[in-house]
Design an enzyme around this catalytic site. Structure first.
Site, PDB file in Angstrom:
ATOM      1  N   GLY A 216      -4.856  -4.770  -9.391  1.00 21.02           N
ATOM      2  CA  GLY A 216      -4.980  -6.156 -10.274  1.00 21.02           C
ATOM      3  C   GLY A 216      -6.418  -6.433 -10.312  1.00 21.02           C
ATOM      4  O   GLY A 216      -6.554  -7.705 -10.733  1.00 21.02           O
ATOM      5  N   GLU A 435      17.472  14.657   8.807  1.00 20.69           N
ATOM      6  CA  GLU A 435      17.506  13.071   8.684  1.00 20.69           C
ATOM      7  C   GLU A 435      18.188  12.438   9.802  1.00 20.69           C
ATOM      8  O   GLU A 435      17.916  11.263  10.038  1.00 20.69           O
ATOM      9  CB  GLU A 435      18.207  12.622   7.267  1.00 20.69           C
ATOM     10  CG  GLU A 435      17.500  13.234   6.190  1.00 20.69           C
ATOM     11  CD  GLU A 435      16.070  12.853   6.037  1.00 20.69           C
ATOM     12  OE1 GLU A 435      15.511  11.865   6.485  1.00 20.69           O
ATOM     13  OE2 GLU A 435      15.234  13.581   5.431  1.00 20.69           O
ATOM     14  N   HIS A 438      16.027  11.665  12.534  1.00 25.01           N
ATOM     15  CA  HIS A 438      15.195  10.285  12.230  1.00 25.01           C
ATOM     16  C   HIS A 438      15.905   9.002  12.626  1.00 25.01           C
ATOM     17  O   HIS A 438      15.684   8.102  13.094  1.00 25.01           O
ATOM     18  CB  HIS A 438      14.537  10.450  10.908  1.00 25.01           C
ATOM     19  CG  HIS A 438      13.567  11.375  10.439  1.00 25.01           C
ATOM     20  ND1 HIS A 438      12.432  11.505  11.000  1.00 25.01           N
ATOM     21  CD2 HIS A 438      13.502  12.243   9.460  1.00 25.01           C
ATOM     22  CE1 HIS A 438      11.751  12.462  10.615  1.00 25.01           C
ATOM     23  NE2 HIS A 438      12.220  12.943   9.461  1.00 25.01           N
TER      24      HIS A 438
HETATM   25  P1  ADP Z   1      -6.936  -2.174 -11.014  1.00 29.74           P
HETATM   26  O1  ADP Z   1      -7.971  -2.683 -12.051  1.00 29.74           O
HETATM   27  O2  ADP Z   1      -7.071  -2.879  -9.516  1.00 29.74           O
HETATM   28  O3  ADP Z   1      -6.706  -0.640 -10.734  1.00 29.74           O
HETATM   29  P2  ADP Z   1      -4.942  -3.208 -12.532  1.00 29.74           P
HETATM   30  O4  ADP Z   1      -5.428  -4.725 -12.756  1.00 29.74           O
HETATM   31  O5  ADP Z   1      -5.370  -2.265 -13.746  1.00 29.74           O
HETATM   32  O6  ADP Z   1      -5.530  -2.866 -11.264  1.00 29.74           O
HETATM   33  O7  ADP Z   1      -3.342  -3.375 -12.202  1.00 29.74           O
HETATM   34  C1  ADP Z   1      -2.567  -2.265 -13.079  1.00 29.74           C
HETATM   35  C2  ADP Z   1      -1.011  -3.038 -13.251  1.00 29.74           C
HETATM   36  O8  ADP Z   1      -0.620  -3.265 -12.215  1.00 29.74           O
HETATM   37  C3  ADP Z   1      -1.470  -4.283 -14.116  1.00 29.74           C
HETATM   38  O9  ADP Z   1      -1.675  -4.180 -15.481  1.00 29.74           O
HETATM   39  C4  ADP Z   1      -0.154  -5.078 -13.691  1.00 29.74           C
HETATM   40  O10 ADP Z   1       0.736  -4.774 -14.553  1.00 29.74           O
HETATM   41  C5  ADP Z   1       0.125  -4.791 -12.356  1.00 29.74           C
HETATM   42  N1  ADP Z   1      -0.543  -5.604 -11.177  1.00 29.74           N
HETATM   43  C6  ADP Z   1      -1.137  -5.112 -10.241  1.00 29.74           C
HETATM   44  N2  ADP Z   1      -1.559  -5.958  -9.510  1.00 29.74           N
HETATM   45  C7  ADP Z   1      -0.774  -7.132  -9.951  1.00 29.74           C
HETATM   46  C8  ADP Z   1      -0.489  -8.618  -9.483  1.00 29.74           C
HETATM   47  N3  ADP Z   1      -1.154  -9.062  -8.228  1.00 29.74           N
HETATM   48  N4  ADP Z   1       0.170  -9.372 -10.342  1.00 29.74           N
HETATM   49  C9  ADP Z   1       0.913  -8.961 -11.236  1.00 29.74           C
HETATM   50  N5  ADP Z   1       0.676  -7.534 -11.722  1.00 29.74           N
HETATM   51  C10 ADP Z   1      -0.082  -6.829 -10.876  1.00 29.74           C
HETATM   52 ZN    ZN Z   2      11.567  14.111   7.925  1.00 31.56          ZN
END
Ligand code: ADP
Ligand code: ZN
Length: 604
Positions: A216, A435, A438
């Site tokens: 995010g 499995e 485990h």
């Molecule tokens: P980064 O830039 O850290 O690689 P992104 O912001 O591109 O990550 O995240 C990719 C997608 O994952 C976002 O577009 C969203 O859909 C989802 N996502 C990631 N973190 C969150 C969060 N904290 N809340 C809601 N959605 C999230």
């Molecule tokens: Zn295994």
């Protein structure tokens, strides 16, 4: 309080409002005349998961990928709605989903195309005209006061509308509370730079968002712009280095020129390590000179900000350690905000955000899904929501139910099921015992997470799975817990050996062994859990100091794993009836849930 001279104030303000009203009316009329005939009916905004559902239901007629992050197209309305005939739709694609969506279009045999987002000159003019006018009017009549605020607002909104996406707000980012709290200050600054300065706040210039991909960082940066109602300009560090000498620096300059022109604004630089590595250090790709020129330009731009610029630079990286120290100096990226993997609450929140538009069944407990997804990134969780919507559509269900979320999670964790895969009877037998091995340890050894499910349905990434459900996220692990975990990991192979003999064990335990080795190694080099190595940290890049220490580390890792393996053999011998019971049940039913296992435990 009564103020002298205030008599002049109101009358001026009054005049300003009249002019603003008149200007607005004019602009509205112009916009109507100019835009209306060409606009047609506005496309409906579709979420990605809604699009996937429509696709699975065969309602999508055609789609066009726009600029790799948006889709426009036509679809048949949902049955039961009043609209007849195809409707236009628009969908914002989540990062990294283009390939996935392409595959879906291909397999659904729906025609699709692609185009760059650059609109034609004609549309440019069409859209620009009223806003240029409005801009001119606003500039003319109120450079100060509420007018300025108003102008800023309209322009931002127009851009947002043109891009077909609403602003992202903090409420769209789940968890990450600390990051949001830190970014709050930047929002405050961008909302009202002058007031911020008066209150004596130190002008924020840049902040570095550090953390693994998919958690995010980009989303947070966009939400800062959304919260502040300001412009958002973004680029990736790699764009500045994959070019001929000189063009990288020019692109940096260009980016900042644009941002200044539209201030207040955020400049977001993704993967800043591509351009911001320590100078004088060779990199794998890109010309050295090129990169350093771009980096120097970036530093110059950041130093050149004046307080009236109100531009804040946010950058993202998962390697803050390799950045040039000059970037981290005061007045540049002097605050670092860690954006880590979401914890239990964060995962539940992210699932909630991404299932907002989905019709959830009454049995759905997002908290349970969150518990079973430890270690997943925000992007993985967003994907679960999408996959669950698809799974529900495949079942022909109106509601997304717990089984859909379970299936989606397994799919993302383990790859999709390959029910068609034909296994020999021997392979199935072996997998069932592996499995069961485990599972026995997970059931009888204290300190392990409860088993959620054992299955021998083959998947892309494995032939069988024993899935555990952590009660809570653990931040510390007792020595005994780590040992128990090692015993559990080695028990798959141990079961194979007991049942088939050491000659016929298989490659199936490869990932167990890899995982166990990683844990054992950490115990030795980081956690001070080996008496021969002692409580020193040897985990740094340089590794053990001498070849001699290195050899002891290897010996200790081997000893710890070996002991775990022997322990697994011992327990499996002791619990042989339980292991046989689980293996037989697996061969008969393929998948065992918590209740099935409890039953088998009861007869023990
Ligand atoms: P980064 O830039 O850290 O690689 P992104 O912001 O591109 O990550 O995240 C990719 C997608 O994952 C976002 O577009 C969203 O859909 C989802 N996502 C990631 N973190 C969150 C969060 N904290 N809340 C809601 N959605 C999230
Ligand atoms: Zn295994």
């Amino acid at each position: 309080m009564y103020e002298r001279g205030s008599a002049r104030g109101p009358s001026r303000r009054w005049r300003a409002w009249v002019v603003a009203g008149g200007g607005l009316a004019l602009v509205a009329i112009l916009a109507l005349i100019l835009v209306a005939p060409w606009q047609g009916e506005a496309p409906i905004e579709f979420s990605y998961s809604q699009l996937l559902v429509a696709l699975a239901e065969g309602r999508v007629i055609e789609g066009t990928f726009v600029n790799g992050d948006r889709m426009e197209g036509l679809l048949h309305p949902e049955s039961g709605t009043t609209t007849t005939g195809p409707v236009a739709f628009e969908t914002q694609l989540p990062v990294g989903q283009v390939d996935h969506l392409l595959e879906r279009f291909v397999s659904a045999e729906v025609p699709f195309g692609a185009r760059a987002s650059e609109p034609s000159l004609w549309t440019h003019l069409l859209f620009a005209a009223p806003w240029l006018l409005l801009g001119g009017l606003v500039l003319f009549f109120f450079v100060k006061g509420p007018g300025a605020q108003f102008a800023r607002h309209s322009r931002t909104r127009s851009r947002m509308a043109r891009h077909g996406r609403g602003p992202v707000k903090f409420s769209d980012v789940a968890g990450a509370d600390e990051a949001k709290a830190e970014l709050e200050e930047i929002v405050g600054f961008l909302k009202d730079p002058k007031r911020f300065g008066r209150l004596g706040g130190r002008m924020p210039r840049g902040a570095l968002l550090a953390g693994e991909p998919g958690n995010g960082k980009t989303l947070l940066a966009r939400s800062v712009a959304g919260e502040a109602g300001c412009e958002f300009f973004s680029a990736s560090g790699s764009e500045f280095v994959e070019m001929f000498v000189g063009t990288g620096a020019a692109r940096v300059r260009d980016l900042f020129r644009q941002a200044r022109a539209h201030a207040p604004a955020i400049v977001f630089i993704d993967e800043i390590d591509a351009v911001g590595r320590r100078r004088g250090e060779a990199t794998a790709s890109g010309s050295q000179d090129e990169r350093e020129q771009a980096l120097n330009q970036l530093l110059i731009e950041m130093d050149g900000f004046t307080p009236s610029d109100s531009v804040v630079v946010l950058a993202a990286t998962n390697r803050p350690d390799v950045l040039d120290p000059a970037l981290l100096r005061r007045g540049r990226f002097d605050r670092q905000i860690t954006v880590g993997y979401p914890d239990l609450k964060g995962r539940e929140g992210i699932l909630r955000v991404h299932t907002r538009g989905l019709p959830l069944g009454p049995d759905v407990a997002l908290e349970d899904v969150a518990r079973g997804t430890g270690g997943m990134s925000g992007a993985d969780l967003a994907n679960i929501a999408n996959e669950a919507a698809l799974a529900a559509a495949r079942r022909g269900s109106m509601l997304v139910e717990m089984q859909d979320l379970d299936e989606a999670r397994d799919r993302i964790l383990l790859g999709s099921e390959r029910r068609g895969l034909l296994l020999t009877a021997e392979d199935r037998h072996l997998t069932a015992y592996h499995e069961a091995g485990h599972a026995v340890i997970a059931l009888v050894v204290p300190g392990l997470d409860p088993v959620h499910k054992v299955t021998i349905v083959p998947r892309e990434k494995s032939l069988g799975v024993t899935a555990m459900l952590p009660e809570r996220d653990r931040h510390t692990h007792a020595f005994s817990d780590l040992r128990a975990r090692l015993v559990m990991l080695m028990a798959g192979r141990a079961a194979e050996e007991r049942v088939l003999g050491i000659e016929r064990v298989t490659t199936g335990a490869g990932s167990d062994i890899r995982h166990a080795t990683r844990i054992a190694r950490q115990m030795v080099v980081s956690f001070g859990m080996s008496r021969r190595i002692g409580m020193v940290d040897l985990s740094g890049d340089d590794g053990p100091l001498t070849a001699h220490t290195g050899r002891i580390v290897d010996e200790e890792v081997r000893r710890i794993i070996d002991e775990a393996y022997q322990e697994a053999l011992r327990i499996l011998d002791e619990e042989r009836p339980l292991m046989d019971g689980i293996a037989q049940a697996l061969l008969a039913r393929e998948t065992l849930g918590q209740a099935d296992l409890a039953e088998l435990m009861a007869v023990r």
